[in-house]
Design a protein around this motif. Structure first.
Motif, PDB file in Angstrom:
ATOM      1  N   ILE A 229       0.845  -1.190   0.000  1.00 26.20           N
ATOM      2  CA  ILE A 229       0.000   0.000   0.000  1.00 26.20           C
ATOM      3  C   ILE A 229       0.884   1.246   0.000  1.00 26.20           C
ATOM      4  O   ILE A 229       1.785   1.383   0.836  1.00 26.20           O
ATOM      5  N   ASP A 230       0.613   2.161  -0.938  1.00 28.52           N
ATOM      6  CA  ASP A 230       1.503   3.310  -1.136  1.00 28.52           C
ATOM      7  C   ASP A 230       0.993   4.581  -0.475  1.00 28.52           C
ATOM      8  O   ASP A 230       1.323   5.678  -0.905  1.00 28.52           O
ATOM      9  N   GLN A 231       0.189   4.450   0.586  1.00 26.50           N
ATOM     10  CA  GLN A 231      -0.330   5.620   1.276  1.00 26.50           C
ATOM     11  C   GLN A 231      -0.628   5.247   2.720  1.00 26.50           C
ATOM     12  O   GLN A 231      -0.700   4.063   3.058  1.00 26.50           O
ATOM     13  N   PRO A 232      -0.755   6.219   3.622  1.00 29.00           N
ATOM     14  CA  PRO A 232      -1.086   5.900   5.005  1.00 29.00           C
ATOM     15  C   PRO A 232      -2.407   5.140   5.084  1.00 29.00           C
ATOM     16  O   PRO A 232      -3.393   5.532   4.472  1.00 29.00           O
ATOM     17  N   TRP A 233      -2.437   4.044   5.864  1.00 27.40           N
ATOM     18  CA  TRP A 233      -3.619   3.202   5.922  1.00 27.40           C
ATOM     19  C   TRP A 233      -3.908   2.822   7.369  1.00 27.40           C
ATOM     20  O   TRP A 233      -3.082   2.961   8.268  1.00 27.40           O
ATOM     21  N   VAL A 234      -5.100   2.316   7.569  1.00 29.80           N
ATOM     22  CA  VAL A 234      -5.507   1.829   8.878  1.00 29.80           C
ATOM     23  C   VAL A 234      -6.580   0.771   8.666  1.00 29.80           C
ATOM     24  O   VAL A 234      -7.198   0.711   7.599  1.00 29.80           O
ATOM     25  N   ASP A 235      -6.794  -0.081   9.657  1.00 32.85           N
ATOM     26  CA  ASP A 235      -7.872  -1.059   9.564  1.00 32.85           C
ATOM     27  C   ASP A 235      -8.777  -0.959  10.788  1.00 32.85           C
ATOM     28  O   ASP A 235      -8.439  -0.337  11.803  1.00 32.85           O
ATOM     29  N   LEU A 236      -9.950  -1.561  10.674  1.00 30.93           N
ATOM     30  CA  LEU A 236     -10.920  -1.487  11.763  1.00 30.93           C
ATOM     31  C   LEU A 236     -10.413  -2.183  13.014  1.00 30.93           C
ATOM     32  O   LEU A 236     -10.782  -1.797  14.130  1.00 30.93           O
ATOM     33  N   ALA A 237      -9.584  -3.219  12.852  1.00 29.43           N
ATOM     34  CA  ALA A 237      -9.054  -3.908  14.027  1.00 29.43           C
ATOM     35  C   ALA A 237      -8.229  -2.951  14.883  1.00 29.43           C
ATOM     36  O   ALA A 237      -8.296  -2.993  16.122  1.00 29.43           O
ATOM     37  N   ALA A 238      -7.456  -2.077  14.247  1.00 33.86           N
ATOM     38  CA  ALA A 238      -6.660  -1.107  14.994  1.00 33.86           C
ATOM     39  C   ALA A 238      -7.532  -0.028  15.611  1.00 33.86           C
ATOM     40  O   ALA A 238      -7.271   0.451  16.712  1.00 33.86           O
ATOM     41  N   VAL A 239      -8.589   0.362  14.916  1.00 36.01           N
ATOM     42  CA  VAL A 239      -9.454   1.440  15.391  1.00 36.01           C
ATOM     43  C   VAL A 239     -10.348   0.964  16.540  1.00 36.01           C
ATOM     44  O   VAL A 239     -10.535   1.678  17.540  1.00 36.01           O
ATOM     45  N   LEU A 240     -10.901  -0.232  16.419  1.00 38.61           N
ATOM     46  CA  LEU A 240     -11.931  -0.689  17.354  1.00 38.61           C
ATOM     47  C   LEU A 240     -11.448  -1.722  18.361  1.00 38.61           C
ATOM     48  O   LEU A 240     -12.132  -1.963  19.362  1.00 38.61           O
ATOM     49  N   GLY A 241     -10.311  -2.350  18.115  1.00 33.64           N
ATOM     50  CA  GLY A 241      -9.811  -3.341  19.060  1.00 33.64           C
ATOM     51  C   GLY A 241     -10.792  -4.465  19.301  1.00 33.64           C
ATOM     52  O   GLY A 241     -11.311  -5.076  18.365  1.00 33.64           O
ATOM     53  N   ASP A 242     -11.089  -4.751  20.566  1.00 32.50           N
ATOM     54  CA  ASP A 242     -11.985  -5.855  20.918  1.00 32.50           C
ATOM     55  C   ASP A 242     -13.425  -5.618  20.478  1.00 32.50           C
ATOM     56  O   ASP A 242     -14.230  -6.558  20.460  1.00 32.50           O
ATOM     57  N   ALA A 243     -13.769  -4.375  20.123  1.00 32.80           N
ATOM     58  CA  ALA A 243     -15.126  -4.069  19.671  1.00 32.80           C
ATOM     59  C   ALA A 243     -15.299  -4.271  18.169  1.00 32.80           C
ATOM     60  O   ALA A 243     -16.334  -3.903  17.608  1.00 32.80           O
ATOM     61  N   LEU A 244     -14.304  -4.870  17.519  1.00 34.60           N
ATOM     62  CA  LEU A 244     -14.375  -5.111  16.075  1.00 34.60           C
ATOM     63  C   LEU A 244     -15.601  -5.958  15.744  1.00 34.60           C
ATOM     64  O   LEU A 244     -15.768  -7.056  16.288  1.00 34.60           O
ATOM     65  N   PRO A 245     -16.480  -5.468  14.866  1.00 34.45           N
ATOM     66  CA  PRO A 245     -17.686  -6.249  14.539  1.00 34.45           C
ATOM     67  C   PRO A 245     -17.347  -7.441  13.655  1.00 34.45           C
ATOM     68  O   PRO A 245     -16.357  -7.438  12.919  1.00 34.45           O
ATOM     69  N   GLY A 246     -18.171  -8.484  13.731  1.00 34.30           N
ATOM     70  CA  GLY A 246     -18.013  -9.634  12.864  1.00 34.30           C
ATOM     71  C   GLY A 246     -18.225  -9.252  11.416  1.00 34.30           C
ATOM     72  O   GLY A 246     -18.936  -8.287  11.105  1.00 34.30           O
ATOM     73  N   ARG A 247     -17.620 -10.015  10.520  1.00 28.20           N
ATOM     74  CA  ARG A 247     -17.699  -9.673   9.101  1.00 28.20           C
ATOM     75  C   ARG A 247     -19.123  -9.765   8.578  1.00 28.20           C
ATOM     76  O   ARG A 247     -19.550  -8.935   7.774  1.00 28.20           O
ATOM     77  N   ASN A 248     -19.870 -10.794   8.975  1.00 28.67           N
ATOM     78  CA  ASN A 248     -21.228 -10.935   8.452  1.00 28.67           C
ATOM     79  C   ASN A 248     -22.139  -9.817   8.955  1.00 28.67           C
ATOM     80  O   ASN A 248     -22.932  -9.267   8.194  1.00 28.67           O
TER      81      ASN A 248
END
Length: 338
Positions: A229-248
Protein backbone atom coordinates in the motif's frame (compact mmCIF):
# COMPACT_ATOMS: atom_id res chain seq x y z
CA UNK A 1 -6.30 -25.28 -10.62
CA UNK A 2 -9.18 -27.62 -11.46
CA UNK A 3 -12.71 -27.29 -10.13
CA UNK A 4 -12.40 -30.40 -7.95
CA UNK A 5 -9.19 -29.07 -6.40
CA UNK A 6 -10.78 -25.68 -5.71
CA UNK A 7 -13.85 -27.31 -4.18
CA UNK A 8 -11.63 -29.45 -1.95
CA UNK A 9 -9.61 -26.43 -0.86
CA UNK A 10 -12.74 -24.41 -0.08
CA UNK A 11 -14.29 -27.27 1.89
CA UNK A 12 -11.09 -27.66 3.93
CA UNK A 13 -11.04 -23.98 4.77
CA UNK A 14 -14.63 -24.10 5.95
CA UNK A 15 -13.69 -26.95 8.31
CA UNK A 16 -10.60 -25.13 9.60
CA UNK A 17 -12.19 -21.69 9.90
CA UNK A 18 -13.04 -22.21 13.58
CA UNK A 19 -9.33 -22.10 14.43
CA UNK A 20 -9.52 -25.46 16.17
CA UNK A 21 -7.23 -28.45 15.72
CA UNK A 22 -8.47 -30.97 13.14
CA UNK A 23 -6.75 -34.29 12.52
CA UNK A 24 -5.74 -35.36 9.07
CA UNK A 25 -7.94 -38.43 9.43
CA UNK A 26 -10.95 -36.28 10.35
CA UNK A 27 -10.42 -33.96 7.40
CA UNK A 28 -9.82 -36.85 4.99
CA UNK A 29 -13.02 -38.58 6.11
CA UNK A 30 -15.06 -35.39 5.78
CA UNK A 31 -13.87 -34.86 2.21
CA UNK A 32 -13.67 -38.49 1.13
CA UNK A 33 -10.01 -38.25 0.11
CA UNK A 34 -6.69 -39.55 1.36
CA UNK A 35 -4.70 -37.91 4.13
CA UNK A 36 -1.97 -37.21 1.58
CA UNK A 37 -4.50 -35.34 -0.55
CA UNK A 38 -5.52 -33.32 2.53
CA UNK A 39 -1.90 -32.40 3.24
CA UNK A 40 -1.34 -31.33 -0.34
CA UNK A 41 -4.57 -29.27 -0.49
CA UNK A 42 -3.83 -27.52 2.81
CA UNK A 43 -0.33 -26.48 1.88
CA UNK A 44 -1.47 -25.28 -1.52
CA UNK A 45 -4.22 -23.24 0.15
CA UNK A 46 -1.74 -21.72 2.60
CA UNK A 47 0.61 -20.77 -0.25
CA UNK A 48 -2.10 -19.48 -2.59
CA UNK A 49 -4.08 -17.51 -0.01
CA UNK A 50 -1.32 -16.34 2.33
CA UNK A 51 -2.80 -18.16 5.31
CA UNK A 52 -0.71 -19.17 8.31
CA UNK A 53 -1.24 -22.90 8.82
CA UNK A 54 0.08 -24.80 11.85
CA UNK A 55 0.67 -28.56 11.78
CA UNK A 56 0.86 -30.31 15.17
CA UNK A 57 2.56 -33.67 14.93
CA UNK A 58 0.12 -36.57 15.33
CA UNK A 59 -2.69 -34.19 16.22
CA UNK A 60 -3.61 -32.32 13.08
CA UNK A 61 -3.83 -28.90 11.51
CA UNK A 62 -5.23 -25.51 12.43
CA UNK A 63 -5.20 -21.93 11.24
CA UNK A 64 -3.18 -19.46 13.28
CA UNK A 65 -6.32 -17.33 13.68
CA UNK A 66 -9.99 -18.26 13.22
CA UNK A 67 -11.75 -16.91 10.15
CA UNK A 68 -15.31 -15.69 10.02
CA UNK A 69 -16.24 -16.68 6.49
CA UNK A 70 -19.06 -14.80 4.82
CA UNK A 71 -22.42 -16.52 4.76
CA UNK A 72 -25.32 -15.37 2.58
CA UNK A 73 -27.99 -16.70 4.96
CA UNK A 74 -26.44 -14.96 7.99
CA UNK A 75 -26.25 -11.65 6.16
CA UNK A 76 -29.75 -11.89 4.72
CA UNK A 77 -31.29 -12.74 8.08
CA UNK A 78 -29.65 -9.64 9.60
CA UNK A 79 -31.30 -7.32 7.06
CA UNK A 80 -34.53 -5.44 7.67
CA UNK A 81 -37.60 -6.46 5.68
CA UNK A 82 -37.33 -3.39 3.39
CA UNK A 83 -33.66 -4.16 2.70
CA UNK A 84 -34.46 -7.77 1.80
CA UNK A 85 -37.08 -6.50 -0.61
CA UNK A 86 -34.49 -4.24 -2.28
CA UNK A 87 -32.17 -7.17 -3.00
CA UNK A 88 -32.35 -9.27 -6.13
CA UNK A 89 -29.79 -11.83 -4.96
CA UNK A 90 -26.73 -12.13 -2.73
CA UNK A 91 -23.73 -14.10 -3.97
CA UNK A 92 -20.68 -15.00 -1.86
CA UNK A 93 -17.54 -16.23 -3.63
CA UNK A 94 -14.34 -17.60 -2.16
CA UNK A 95 -12.27 -15.96 -4.88
CA UNK A 96 -13.01 -13.71 -7.86
CA UNK A 97 -11.06 -11.40 -10.11
CA UNK A 98 -13.21 -8.43 -9.08
CA UNK A 99 -16.69 -8.24 -7.59
CA UNK A 100 -17.27 -5.10 -9.68
CA UNK A 101 -16.28 -6.84 -12.89
CA UNK A 102 -18.53 -9.78 -12.09
CA UNK A 103 -21.55 -7.55 -11.55
CA UNK A 104 -20.84 -5.40 -14.60
CA UNK A 105 -20.86 -8.58 -16.65
CA UNK A 106 -24.07 -9.68 -14.93
CA UNK A 107 -25.63 -6.29 -15.63
CA UNK A 108 -24.79 -6.57 -19.34
CA UNK A 109 -26.53 -9.96 -19.30
CA UNK A 110 -29.69 -8.44 -17.79
CA UNK A 111 -29.24 -9.00 -14.04
CA UNK A 112 -31.84 -7.23 -11.91
CA UNK A 113 -31.25 -4.11 -9.85
CA UNK A 114 -30.27 -4.95 -6.29
CA UNK A 115 -27.91 -7.82 -6.95
CA UNK A 116 -24.98 -8.07 -4.51
CA UNK A 117 -21.67 -9.88 -4.79
CA UNK A 118 -19.12 -10.38 -1.99
CA UNK A 119 -15.85 -12.29 -2.01
CA UNK A 120 -13.40 -13.63 0.52
CA UNK A 121 -10.64 -12.24 -1.68
CA UNK A 122 -10.18 -10.51 -5.03
CA UNK A 123 -7.46 -11.43 -7.47
CA UNK A 124 -7.73 -8.22 -9.49
CA UNK A 125 -9.52 -5.78 -7.21
CA UNK A 126 -9.11 -2.17 -8.28
CA UNK A 127 -8.95 1.10 -6.45
CA UNK A 128 -9.06 4.63 -7.80
CA UNK A 129 -6.71 5.27 -10.70
CA UNK A 130 -6.47 1.55 -11.46
CA UNK A 131 -4.42 0.78 -8.33
CA UNK A 132 -4.54 -2.77 -6.98
CA UNK A 133 -6.53 -3.23 -3.78
CA UNK A 134 -4.66 -5.38 -1.23
CA UNK A 135 -6.89 -8.37 -0.66
CA UNK A 136 -6.02 -10.84 2.13
CA UNK A 137 -8.30 -13.85 2.28
CA UNK A 138 -11.22 -13.85 4.72
CA UNK A 139 -10.36 -10.63 6.54
CA UNK A 140 -11.74 -7.54 4.80
CA UNK A 141 -14.95 -6.52 3.06
CA UNK A 142 -15.05 -6.72 -0.74
CA UNK A 143 -18.61 -5.90 -1.73
CA UNK A 144 -20.31 -4.76 -4.94
CA UNK A 145 -23.93 -3.84 -5.61
CA UNK A 146 -25.74 -3.38 -8.92
CA UNK A 147 -28.42 -0.72 -9.24
CA UNK A 148 -30.46 0.41 -12.23
CA UNK A 149 -31.87 3.89 -12.95
CA UNK A 150 -34.31 5.08 -15.62
CA UNK A 151 -32.21 8.16 -16.43
CA UNK A 152 -28.83 8.49 -18.09
CA UNK A 153 -25.35 8.32 -16.52
CA UNK A 154 -25.06 12.12 -16.35
CA UNK A 155 -27.55 12.15 -13.48
CA UNK A 156 -25.34 9.91 -11.32
CA UNK A 157 -22.49 12.36 -10.80
CA UNK A 158 -23.05 12.71 -7.06
CA UNK A 159 -23.78 9.07 -6.35
CA UNK A 160 -20.33 8.23 -5.01
CA UNK A 161 -20.75 10.93 -2.36
CA UNK A 162 -24.13 9.55 -1.30
CA UNK A 163 -22.65 6.06 -1.02
CA UNK A 164 -19.70 7.40 0.98
CA UNK A 165 -22.09 8.94 3.49
CA UNK A 166 -23.97 5.65 3.80
CA UNK A 167 -20.77 3.73 4.57
CA UNK A 168 -19.43 6.39 6.95
CA UNK A 169 -22.66 6.32 8.94
CA UNK A 170 -22.48 2.53 9.29
CA UNK A 171 -18.92 2.80 10.58
CA UNK A 172 -19.82 5.58 13.00
CA UNK A 173 -22.66 3.46 14.37
CA UNK A 174 -20.17 0.61 14.78
CA UNK A 175 -18.11 2.85 17.06
CA UNK A 176 -15.59 4.40 14.66
CA UNK A 177 -15.08 7.91 15.95
CA UNK A 178 -13.33 10.45 13.71
CA UNK A 179 -14.51 8.79 10.50
CA UNK A 180 -14.02 11.17 7.58
CA UNK A 181 -14.71 11.37 3.85
CA UNK A 182 -12.19 12.54 1.28
CA UNK A 183 -13.60 13.64 -2.06
CA UNK A 184 -14.77 11.89 -4.05
CA UNK A 185 -14.89 8.37 -2.61
CA UNK A 186 -12.36 7.58 0.14
CA UNK A 187 -13.03 6.76 3.79
CA UNK A 188 -10.40 8.04 6.21
CA UNK A 189 -9.66 7.73 9.90
CA UNK A 190 -7.28 10.34 11.29
CA UNK A 191 -5.79 11.01 7.85
CA UNK A 192 -5.28 7.33 7.05
CA UNK A 193 -7.24 5.40 4.45
CA UNK A 194 -9.73 2.91 5.86
CA UNK A 195 -11.64 2.12 2.69
CA UNK A 196 -12.71 3.29 -0.71
CA UNK A 197 -15.52 3.16 -3.23
CA UNK A 198 -15.28 2.49 -6.94
CA UNK A 199 -18.35 3.23 -9.07
CA UNK A 200 -18.67 1.97 -12.63
CA UNK A 201 -21.52 3.34 -14.73
CA UNK A 202 -22.92 2.29 -18.09
CA UNK A 203 -26.04 3.08 -20.10
CA UNK A 204 -27.63 5.20 -22.78
CA UNK A 205 -27.13 8.95 -22.65
CA UNK A 206 -30.85 9.54 -22.02
CA UNK A 207 -31.32 6.35 -20.03
CA UNK A 208 -31.68 3.79 -18.82
CA UNK A 209 -28.39 3.34 -16.99
CA UNK A 210 -26.90 1.12 -14.35
CA UNK A 211 -24.13 1.45 -11.80
CA UNK A 212 -22.04 -1.04 -9.88
CA UNK A 213 -20.88 0.31 -6.53
CA UNK A 214 -17.78 -1.45 -5.23
CA UNK A 215 -16.59 -1.11 -1.64
CA UNK A 216 -13.24 -2.20 -0.27
CA UNK A 217 -12.98 -1.85 3.50
CA UNK A 218 -9.94 -2.68 5.62
CA UNK A 219 -11.23 -4.78 8.50
CA UNK A 220 -7.94 -6.48 9.35
CA UNK A 221 -4.60 -6.12 7.55
CA UNK A 222 -1.25 -7.54 8.59
CA UNK A 223 1.86 -5.41 8.16
CA UNK A 224 3.25 -7.84 5.58
CA UNK A 225 -0.03 -7.88 3.66
CA UNK A 226 -0.14 -4.09 3.62
CA UNK A 227 3.46 -3.60 2.50
CA UNK A 228 2.31 -2.85 -1.05
CA UNK A 229 0.00 0.00 0.00
CA UNK A 230 1.50 3.31 -1.14
CA UNK A 231 -0.33 5.62 1.28
CA UNK A 232 -1.09 5.90 5.01
CA UNK A 233 -3.62 3.20 5.92
CA UNK A 234 -5.51 1.83 8.88
CA UNK A 235 -7.87 -1.06 9.56
CA UNK A 236 -10.92 -1.49 11.76
CA UNK A 237 -9.05 -3.91 14.03
CA UNK A 238 -6.66 -1.11 14.99
CA UNK A 239 -9.45 1.44 15.39
CA UNK A 240 -11.93 -0.69 17.35
CA UNK A 241 -9.81 -3.34 19.06
CA UNK A 242 -11.99 -5.85 20.92
CA UNK A 243 -15.13 -4.07 19.67
CA UNK A 244 -14.38 -5.11 16.08
CA UNK A 245 -17.69 -6.25 14.54
CA UNK A 246 -18.01 -9.63 12.86
CA UNK A 247 -17.70 -9.67 9.10
CA UNK A 248 -21.23 -10.94 8.45
CA UNK A 249 -22.82 -8.37 10.76
CA UNK A 250 -20.72 -5.58 9.27
CA UNK A 251 -21.44 -6.66 5.70
CA UNK A 252 -25.17 -6.83 6.40
CA UNK A 253 -25.13 -3.29 7.78
CA UNK A 254 -23.30 -2.06 4.69
CA UNK A 255 -25.72 -3.83 2.33
CA UNK A 256 -28.65 -2.31 4.20
CA UNK A 257 -27.21 1.21 4.07
CA UNK A 258 -25.96 1.11 0.48
CA UNK A 259 -29.20 -0.29 -0.92
CA UNK A 260 -31.15 2.41 0.93
CA UNK A 261 -28.78 5.11 -0.37
CA UNK A 262 -29.03 3.88 -3.96
CA UNK A 263 -32.80 3.78 -3.81
CA UNK A 264 -33.02 7.21 -2.18
CA UNK A 265 -30.69 8.76 -4.77
CA UNK A 266 -33.12 7.76 -7.48
CA UNK A 267 -35.85 9.72 -5.70
CA UNK A 268 -34.05 12.79 -4.37
CA UNK A 269 -30.55 12.91 -5.83
CA UNK A 270 -27.65 14.26 -3.80
CA UNK A 271 -29.36 17.16 -2.04
CA UNK A 272 -30.67 15.23 0.99
CA UNK A 273 -27.21 13.94 1.93
CA UNK A 274 -25.17 17.09 1.30
CA UNK A 275 -25.28 18.19 4.97
CA UNK A 276 -24.07 14.78 6.11
CA UNK A 277 -21.23 14.69 3.57
CA UNK A 278 -20.11 18.15 4.62
CA UNK A 279 -20.15 17.06 8.26
CA UNK A 280 -17.86 14.11 7.40
CA UNK A 281 -15.54 16.31 5.30
CA UNK A 282 -12.36 16.60 7.37
CA UNK A 283 -10.29 18.47 4.80
CA UNK A 284 -12.17 21.69 4.19
CA UNK A 285 -9.82 24.61 4.58
CA UNK A 286 -6.68 22.52 3.98
CA UNK A 287 -4.13 23.06 1.20
CA UNK A 288 -4.44 20.30 -1.40
CA UNK A 289 -3.34 19.38 -4.89
CA UNK A 290 -5.83 18.03 -7.41
CA UNK A 291 -4.29 15.53 -9.82
CA UNK A 292 -6.26 15.38 -13.06
CA UNK A 293 -4.66 13.61 -15.97
CA UNK A 294 -1.33 15.33 -16.44
CA UNK A 295 -2.46 18.45 -14.59
CA UNK A 296 -1.66 19.38 -10.99
CA UNK A 297 -3.87 22.12 -9.57
CA UNK A 298 -3.08 23.47 -6.12
CA UNK A 299 -5.37 25.37 -3.83
CA UNK A 300 -7.33 25.30 -0.61
CA UNK A 301 -10.18 22.85 -0.25
CA UNK A 302 -13.47 24.76 0.01
CA UNK A 303 -15.80 21.79 0.39
CA UNK A 304 -18.23 20.60 -2.26
CA UNK A 305 -20.79 22.32 -4.45
CA UNK A 306 -24.44 21.31 -4.44
CA UNK A 307 -23.85 19.05 -7.45
CA UNK A 308 -21.00 17.23 -5.66
CA UNK A 309 -18.12 19.00 -7.42
CA UNK A 310 -14.96 19.69 -5.45
CA UNK A 311 -14.45 23.39 -4.73
CA UNK A 312 -10.91 24.73 -4.67
CA UNK A 313 -9.76 28.24 -3.85
CA UNK A 314 -6.93 28.72 -6.33
CA UNK A 315 -4.79 31.60 -7.49
CA UNK A 316 -7.40 32.06 -10.23
CA UNK A 317 -10.32 32.18 -7.78
CA UNK A 318 -12.87 29.60 -6.69
CA UNK A 319 -13.05 26.70 -9.13
CA UNK A 320 -15.23 23.58 -9.28
CA UNK A 321 -13.98 20.17 -10.40
CA UNK A 322 -16.00 17.06 -11.17
CA UNK A 323 -13.06 14.68 -11.61
CA UNK A 324 -9.57 14.18 -10.28
CA UNK A 325 -7.70 12.86 -7.28
CA UNK A 326 -6.94 14.89 -4.17
CA UNK A 327 -3.51 14.83 -2.53
CA UNK A 328 -3.18 16.23 0.97
CA UNK A 329 -0.39 18.30 2.49
CA UNK A 330 0.58 16.70 5.84
CA UNK A 331 1.32 18.90 8.84
CA UNK A 332 5.04 18.21 8.52
CA UNK A 333 5.11 19.71 5.04
CA UNK A 334 5.34 18.30 1.54
CA UNK A 335 2.59 16.65 -0.49
CA UNK A 336 1.25 13.19 0.23
CA UNK A 337 -1.32 11.19 -1.67
CA UNK A 338 -3.99 10.02 0.76
Amino acid sequence: MGTDTLDRRDALLRLLADGGLHSGAELAAALGVSRAAVWKALHRAADDLGLELTAVRRKGYRLARPLELLDADSMTSALSAPARQRLAGLEVLFSVDSTNTRLMQAAAAGAASGRVCLAERQLAGRGRGGRDWVSPFGENIYLSMLWRYPGGPAGLGGLSLACGVAVAEVLRQAGVADIALKWPNDLHWRRRKLGGLLLEVAGESHGPSHVVVGLGLNRRLGEQQAAAIDQPWVDLAAVLGDALPGRNRLAAGLIEALSAALAAYGDGGLAPVLPAWRAFDAYQGEPVALLMGGQRITGTCAGIADDGALLLKTADGLRAFHAGEVSLRPLAGGWVRA
